[in-house]
Design a protein around this motif. Structure first.
Motif, short mmCIF file in Angstrom:
data_model
loop_
_atom_site.label_atom_id
_atom_site.label_comp_id
_atom_site.label_asym_id
_atom_site.label_seq_id
_atom_site.Cartn_x
_atom_site.Cartn_y
_atom_site.Cartn_z
N ASP A 1 -8.27 -34.92 1.28
CA ASP A 1 -9.09 -33.86 0.68
C ASP A 1 -8.43 -32.48 0.71
N PHE A 2 -7.22 -32.36 1.27
CA PHE A 2 -6.50 -31.08 1.21
C PHE A 2 -5.25 -31.22 0.34
N GLN A 3 -4.93 -30.14 -0.36
CA GLN A 3 -3.70 -30.11 -1.15
C GLN A 3 -3.05 -28.75 -1.02
N VAL A 4 -1.73 -28.73 -1.16
CA VAL A 4 -0.99 -27.46 -1.18
C VAL A 4 -0.58 -27.18 -2.61
N LEU A 5 -0.77 -25.93 -3.06
CA LEU A 5 -0.36 -25.52 -4.40
C LEU A 5 0.81 -24.55 -4.27
N LYS B 1 -17.62 -31.29 -3.34
CA LYS B 1 -18.49 -31.82 -4.42
C LYS B 1 -18.42 -30.94 -5.66
N ASN B 2 -18.08 -29.65 -5.45
CA ASN B 2 -18.00 -28.71 -6.58
C ASN B 2 -16.58 -28.53 -7.10
N GLY B 3 -15.69 -29.45 -6.76
CA GLY B 3 -14.30 -29.34 -7.22
C GLY B 3 -13.41 -28.79 -6.11
N TRP B 4 -12.21 -28.36 -6.48
CA TRP B 4 -11.25 -27.86 -5.50
C TRP B 4 -11.53 -26.41 -5.19
#
Length: 228
Positions: free
Chosen positions: A25-29, A135-138
């Motif tokens: 559920d975590f991402q790096v941009l 639930k509401n997106g990233w």
């Protein structure tokens, strides 16, 4: 020809890459990979304000937000302030970021962008944007929001701080934004002894959202701390 402060920051940003494993559920941009214009305006900014080899004081944020440095590549700088204050127009994006509003009001009282950036360098211990799936997106996330997340990025943060310091930063005192951020930076500093003393300042987002009526007091507090 010797490299300037600007050249070193640009090299650092161009070579940013996080390859560690993150919790689900975590991402790096990485803003520099996502938009070619981010790289262009970031280079313009540092060449304009950091084209020297002067020693600077260090302000540490948390990690870039998607609407601030996550777009412009410049900490606490949305596209509005990048254009209106720094004179650098970004064509591919338009962003408004709450923290940027406070920071640039403070910079104006400090004496303007030229003077401020001549004295101060701002970056984050985790210099890439982090988002969390909800639930509401990233949504934006902070490196300390989750224990497993912090453990995943901790070594990378220490390495990043060391690289920032090598740019020619004054390590006798560091200015940390946000009390929770300061708790974690303090832990890292106990392990690494990177900074002699730590001055904690309220985070711009907190001031804008919860203390806007007392904003001038916080601006004065920042300037007193930074100019002493």
């Amino acid at each position: 020809m010797d490299k300037t402060f600007a050249d070193h920051v640009i090299d650092f940003n161009k070579n940013l890459s996080f390859t560690g494993n993150l919790p689900d559920d975590f991402q790096v941009l990485n803003p520099y990979l996502d938009n070619p214009e981010t790289l262009k305006v970031m280079e313009e900014f540092y060449h304009k304000f950091y084209d020297d080899s002067a020693k600077r004081k260090f302000i540490i944020g948390i990690n870039p937000s998607r609407h601030g440095a996550g777009v412009t590549g410049v900490p606490f700088t949305d596209t509005k302030r990048l254009e209106n204050v720094c004179g650098i127009k970004m064509k591919s994006a338009r962003t408004h970021e709450v923290s940027s509003v406070f920071m640039y009001d403070m910079i104006e009282d400090y004496g303007g962008a030229d003077l401020f950036y001549k004295d101060i360098y701002i970056n984050s211990p985790f210099p890439l944007a982090i988002v969390r799936k909800t639930k509401n997106g990233w949504l934006n996330a902070n490196y300390y929001d989750d224990k497993e997340l912090f453990n995943s990025v901790k070594d990378f943060m220490i390495e990043s701080l060391k690289k920032h310091i090598s740019l020619n930063l004054d390590t006798s005192e560091v200015f940390v934004l946000g009390k929770k951020n300061a708790e974690f930076i303090s832990k890292l500093n106990k392990e690494t002894q990177l900074f002699e003393t730590m001055t904690v300042l309220e985070h711009p987002r907190y001031i804008q959202q919860y203390k806007s009526k007392e904003k001038q007091l916080y601006i004065d507090k920042y300037i007193l701390a930074l100019q002493k």
